[in-house]
Design an enzyme around this catalytic site. Sequence first.
Site, PDB file in Angstrom:
ATOM      1  CE  LYS A   1      -3.297  63.359  14.284  1.00 40.07           C
ATOM      2  NZ  LYS A   1      -3.433  64.290  15.718  1.00 40.07           N
TER       3      LYS A   1
ATOM      4  CB  SER B   1      -3.954  68.101  15.440  1.00 41.06           C
ATOM      5  OG  SER B   1      -3.501  67.249  16.233  1.00 41.06           O
TER       6      SER B   1
ATOM      7  CB  SER C   1      -4.143  66.994  18.882  1.00 45.06           C
ATOM      8  OG  SER C   1      -3.358  67.798  18.991  1.00 45.06           O
TER       9      SER C   1
HETATM   10  N1  GLN Z   1      -3.125  73.045  19.702  1.00 42.86           N
HETATM   11  C1  GLN Z   1      -2.121  72.359  20.107  1.00 42.86           C
HETATM   12  C2  GLN Z   1      -0.874  73.124  18.294  1.00 42.86           C
HETATM   13  O1  GLN Z   1      -1.643  73.434  17.673  1.00 42.86           O
HETATM   14  C3  GLN Z   1      -1.725  71.268  20.287  1.00 42.86           C
HETATM   15  C4  GLN Z   1      -1.273  70.033  19.131  1.00 42.86           C
HETATM   16  C5  GLN Z   1      -1.561  68.708  19.191  1.00 42.86           C
HETATM   17  O2  GLN Z   1      -1.234  68.403  20.862  1.00 42.86           O
HETATM   18  N2  GLN Z   1      -0.811  67.595  17.773  1.00 42.86           N
HETATM   19  O3  GLN Z   1       0.510  72.397  18.486  1.00 42.86           O
END
Ligand code: GLN
Length: 489
Positions: free
Chosen positions: A76, A153, A177
């Site tokens: 990532k 994400s 995410s």
């Molecule tokens: N969807 C969540 C957010 O927007 C989780 C994001 C994540 O886990 N990095 O914060």
Amino acid sequence: MIDLTITQALEKLKAREISATELTRAYLDRIEKYGAELNCYITVTGERALADAAAADARIAAGDALALDGIPIGMKDLFATRGIRTTAASRMLENFIPEYESTISQKFIDAGTVLLGKTNLDEFAMGTFSKTSYFGAPVNPWQLERRLTAGGSSGGATSAIASGLAIGGTGTDTGGSIRFPSAITGLVGMKPTYGLCSRWGCVAFASSLDTPGPIARTVDDAALLLNVMAGHDPKDSTSAKNPGFDACTAVEPILGDGKKLRVGIIKEFADVEISPDMKRLFDARIADLKSIGAEIVTVSIPNILDALAAYYIIAPAEASSNLARYDGMKYGLRVDGKDLIDTYKKTRAAGFGTEVQRRMIVGTAVLSSESYEVYFMQAARVRRMIADSFNTAFGQCDLILCPASAGTAMPLDSDLSPLEYYALDLFTVAMNLAGVPACSVPCGLAENGLPLGIQVVGPRFADMRVLQLAKHIEQFAGIDNRPTKVMGK
Ligand code: GLN
């Protein structure tokens, strides 16, 4: 070759039926063919991959194979990689080349893996569809022509792994995410216990929630990756010292042969609306587990429906503090203004996208002296209550099951408001607030042919037990997630 799981590829590499170079070339060819369409990589590291593969082949030939020698993975693009651009999918870091290696990516180097490239994500990991990426959204390879989201994400990782553009990879999970994108792409995504995997060198979003973890096509593969990632790191002050985590190479059954296990279902989630498919598959897998000896108990996490509100105060608050460092002075983008303050303003206005800016504003607001007590401290209390409730619940059951999402992957062009995006995290954020391990595992296909996932949640550091139960669910679900099947090519 790209249909092999990590477990299968390791066997073939060891038996010298395939070479790491052949395997790597197969992935690089496929990235060449489909990478642009799927938009799952921000940076492809072809030369590095071939060099890694050659080194792996030499070690294997010499009988010195490392744990994951020759396994081609995607990283990532939130993990700093020395000499390789690390963007966090932000314009702010578009040209940032770190001088250091994150602990997690170093562990993969030490395990002999091959780096294919840096996978796409939401900007600074803030989002749910990977649409906030400065580099555009990755696409879900399932029903490709429909242009569905691969989630976020870690959507670049799930798009790449589900389509056979990487055999496995890393994600980070601050509020879901890893689990949400894995669920809607038919993959296994594990958010480990907070503190099990080092955050050092991983671009910070919300430090008390950020959790690196593995994404793969099978539970066994996820376990192999987690073995490499886990472990104490003196460079991360929140890294657990004696996690009591047993690394393992094979995920053993936790049920069957008269074994007993109490599996908890969260009472408060019963009233949350989920798709009929999710309900049907959830019930079917519960029935399967019962048939091999699981005892189903109802547990209560009284404040779990407040987790979203608490998360969307705590995460932006921490983010606003973490992202204060991007001021155009030390590294990253700089847009010169008429004086210092004007330079800060111009740099941050140009460098951050809309969602990141929204979080900076919310985060700064909830930390202001007028709001701190009513918002931030209140959210911190809710967080404590949720963590305590999980503890109590794990006195009544061994592991907990719940959906990973309400429904299947939605089209990338869905027009959702910020709050509607936030609401998609309902099933995932509580586990981050509590710091407990949670794994999303495929539970079957919906009527529309798209995959859905169930989460297995465990007490802190029971990560391997979580994977053990996930493996039973995986076997009962039996979905075919071979990349050539998913892509139809
Ligand atoms: N969807 C969540 C957010 O927007 C989780 C994001 C994540 O886990 N990095 O914060």
